[in-house]
Design an enzyme around this catalytic site. Structure first.
Site, PDB file in Angstrom:
ATOM      1  N   GLU A  83       0.715  -1.217   0.075  1.00  0.00           N
ATOM      2  CA  GLU A  83      -0.224   0.093  -0.010  1.00  0.00           C
ATOM      3  C   GLU A  83       0.791   1.395   0.088  1.00  0.00           C
ATOM      4  O   GLU A  83       2.116   1.249   0.476  1.00  0.00           O
ATOM      5  CB  GLU A  83      -0.976   0.068   1.262  1.00  0.00           C
ATOM      6  N   CYS A  97       3.428   8.785   0.674  1.00  0.00           N
ATOM      7  CA  CYS A  97       4.132   7.796   1.853  1.00  0.00           C
ATOM      8  C   CYS A  97       4.394   6.501   1.253  1.00  0.00           C
ATOM      9  O   CYS A  97       3.583   5.681   0.566  1.00  0.00           O
ATOM     10  CB  CYS A  97       2.974   7.706   2.807  1.00  0.00           C
ATOM     11  N   CYS A 104       5.125  -6.479   7.289  1.00  0.00           N
ATOM     12  CA  CYS A 104       6.401  -6.162   8.337  1.00  0.00           C
ATOM     13  C   CYS A 104       6.712  -7.089   9.201  1.00  0.00           C
ATOM     14  O   CYS A 104       5.741  -7.779   9.962  1.00  0.00           O
ATOM     15  CB  CYS A 104       6.122  -4.815   8.942  1.00  0.00           C
ATOM     16  N   CYS A 108       5.326  -4.520  16.354  1.00  0.00           N
ATOM     17  CA  CYS A 108       4.880  -3.244  17.533  1.00  0.00           C
ATOM     18  C   CYS A 108       3.230  -3.493  17.421  1.00  0.00           C
ATOM     19  O   CYS A 108       2.500  -3.657  16.564  1.00  0.00           O
ATOM     20  CB  CYS A 108       5.265  -1.840  16.479  1.00  0.00           C
ATOM     21  N   CYS A 111       0.322  -1.166  15.661  1.00  0.00           N
ATOM     22  CA  CYS A 111       0.520  -1.087  14.250  1.00  0.00           C
ATOM     23  C   CYS A 111      -0.140  -2.305  13.738  1.00  0.00           C
ATOM     24  O   CYS A 111       0.201  -3.296  13.780  1.00  0.00           O
ATOM     25  CB  CYS A 111       1.940  -0.894  13.721  1.00  0.00           C
ATOM     26  N   CYS A 319      -1.530   6.532   9.586  1.00  0.00           N
ATOM     27  CA  CYS A 319      -0.344   5.939  10.182  1.00  0.00           C
ATOM     28  C   CYS A 319      -0.738   4.690  10.972  1.00  0.00           C
ATOM     29  O   CYS A 319      -1.484   4.755  11.787  1.00  0.00           O
ATOM     30  CB  CYS A 319       0.316   6.904  11.396  1.00  0.00           C
TER      31      CYS A 319
HETATM   32  N1  SAH Z   1       9.016   0.960  10.379  1.00  0.00           N
HETATM   33  C1  SAH Z   1       9.060   2.264  10.173  1.00  0.00           C
HETATM   34  C2  SAH Z   1       8.378   2.942   9.095  1.00  0.00           C
HETATM   35  C3  SAH Z   1       6.810   3.000   9.424  1.00  0.00           C
HETATM   36  S1  SAH Z   1       6.720   4.690   9.761  1.00  0.00           S
HETATM   37  C4  SAH Z   1       8.734   2.978  11.613  1.00  0.00           C
HETATM   38  O1  SAH Z   1       8.119   2.396  12.423  1.00  0.00           O
HETATM   39  O2  SAH Z   1       9.315   4.002  11.917  1.00  0.00           O
HETATM   40  C5  SAH Z   1       5.098   4.514  10.381  1.00  0.00           C
HETATM   41  C6  SAH Z   1       4.701   5.390  11.909  1.00  0.00           C
HETATM   42  O3  SAH Z   1       3.470   5.196  12.163  1.00  0.00           O
HETATM   43  C7  SAH Z   1       5.685   4.745  13.023  1.00  0.00           C
HETATM   44  O4  SAH Z   1       6.237   5.968  13.612  1.00  0.00           O
HETATM   45  C8  SAH Z   1       4.711   4.257  13.533  1.00  0.00           C
HETATM   46  O5  SAH Z   1       4.896   3.826  14.827  1.00  0.00           O
HETATM   47  C9  SAH Z   1       3.504   5.052  13.574  1.00  0.00           C
HETATM   48  N2  SAH Z   1       2.106   4.189  13.823  1.00  0.00           N
HETATM   49  C10 SAH Z   1       1.948   2.830  13.906  1.00  0.00           C
HETATM   50  N3  SAH Z   1       0.925   2.496  14.000  1.00  0.00           N
HETATM   51  C11 SAH Z   1       0.107   3.742  14.397  1.00  0.00           C
HETATM   52  C12 SAH Z   1      -1.172   3.840  14.841  1.00  0.00           C
HETATM   53  N4  SAH Z   1      -2.119   3.035  15.033  1.00  0.00           N
HETATM   54  N5  SAH Z   1      -1.686   5.299  15.203  1.00  0.00           N
HETATM   55  C13 SAH Z   1      -0.413   6.116  14.983  1.00  0.00           C
HETATM   56  N6  SAH Z   1       0.548   5.980  14.378  1.00  0.00           N
HETATM   57  C14 SAH Z   1       0.960   4.732  14.366  1.00  0.00           C
END
Ligand code: SAH
Length: 326
Positions: A83, A97, A104, A108, A111, A319
């Site tokens: 995506e 983006c 992945c 986390c 996410c 995000c």
């Molecule tokens: N793996 C890398 C690149 C992805 S960036 C990283 O984590 O930095 C995606 C961003 O969105 C990251 O900062 C992640 O922590 C954030 N994110 C993930 N899940 C989210 C959510 N449910 N709500 C808001 N931000 C989120």
């Protein structure tokens, strides 16, 4: 477009060396097919149409949010989902983006991408093709590697892809790579990449136990080491690192959590971007008051802090919401 395949195909046909560049020039400016490339001989356009797929990605669906955000779901030739998102801002900025991986492997807890099955690393062409897709819709000027996956787990292809973006209108200064703090890639980024690409770090909790709970990768690469590496970036590049901090109600959003964050961040090296939690089912987002309180603790310590504008939530393009199967 697979540029290696393009070059091979042109060479096999005995085409002059500048043809590949011509094709790239047309595509990077938004051409939607070989047919549009009127500086190429007609017969060559037909050959290319047959032998070099115009994109390495097939568009499966595309949705547009009420706020103008567009999310595209693609499939690779071997069936993996990818995506990418186009964000349109009122001041005219157009930011793409990009995903570095299908799915992945990191998990986390907040996410959605981490919950889907990991596919594989994407090639540089597959990354650039996400941006080219949106370039065909309109001019774009920023890129963030904040889609699916961890860019530094796919270091070479990610860096190769960044080198192509200026031709699409996205300078290195307007390109940001976001990482959880994957040290092998982060070290190489600081040591070897000369381009002024921005760095963002997903931090989310300063307390080690809490961070490990949210981001298991923290057990492998402790935050102190990661932050030391980020400071090295700041010293070498003279640009601050963005810290991303997703605000989870009752989990990491208290005044004490903010003070813990202050205690690990040097205000000369970091800016904080607070991210309202986008629902993925696991947590509650912080209240607006909690976010403001957190922000004011940072500001009192002279750490610049902004709250990220939430885009595309209604189409699950925000995000942490990228996951093709849910
Ligand atoms: N793996 C890398 C690149 C992805 S960036 C990283 O984590 O930095 C995606 C961003 O969105 C990251 O900062 C992640 O922590 C954030 N994110 C993930 N899940 C989210 C959510 N449910 N709500 C808001 N931000 C989120």
């Amino acid at each position: 477009m697979d540029l290696a395949l393009l070059e091979r195909t042109l060479a096999e046909r005995g085409e002059p060396g500048y043809r590949a560049y011509q094709v790239w020039e047309w595509s990077s400016r938004g051409a939607a097919s070989y047919e549009e490339m009127t500086t190429l001989p007609k017969a060559l356009r037909a050959t290319l149409t047959e032998s070099v797929p115009f994109s390495t990605l097939e568009l499966v669906t595309e949705r547009e949010s009420r706020d103008g955000t567009v999310k595209a779901l693609f499939r690779t030739h071997d069936g993996h989902s990818v995506e990418a998102v186009l964000m349109r801002y009122r001041d005219g900025r157009r930011s793409v983006c990009l995903s570095a991986q299908s799915g992945c492997p990191l998990t986390c807890t907040f996410c959605a991408t981490g919950a889907m099955r990991f596919g594989r690393n994407l090639t540089a062409s597959e990354i650039v093709d996400q941006a080219l897709h949106f370039r065909r819709l309109e001019q774009i000027d920023h890129a963030v590697y904040m889609g699916m996956g961890e860019p530094f787990l796919n270091f070479d292809e990610v860096i190769t892809s960044t080198r192509r973006l200026p031709d699409l209108g996205i300078t290195h200064r307007r390109t940001t790579i976001s990482t959880v703090g994957w040290m092998p890639g982060l070290r190489r980024f600081v040591d070897d990449v000369d381009q002024p690409i921005r760095l963002a770090l997903s931090l989310h909790a300063a307390d080690p136990a809490k961070r490990s709970e949210l981001m298991p990768v923290n057990d492998r690469y402790p935050l102190a080491d990661v932050l030391a590496e980020c400071r090295r970036y700041v010293e070498l590049r003279r640009r601050k690192v963005f810290v991303e901090y997703v605000m989870l109600g009752g989990i990491n959003d208290s005044a004490a959590d903010a003070r813990a964050l202050v205690s690990v961040l040097d205000p000369r090296a970091f800016k904080v971007n607070l991210i309202p939690y986008n629902p993925t089912g696991m947590y509650e987002g912080s209240s607006r008051q909690a976010i403001e309180r957190f922000k004011s603790v940072l500001e009192r310590a002279r750490i610049p802090a902004t709250v990220r504008l939430t885009r595309g939530r209604d189409i699950e393009a925000a995000c942490g919401q990228l996951a093709s199967v849910r």
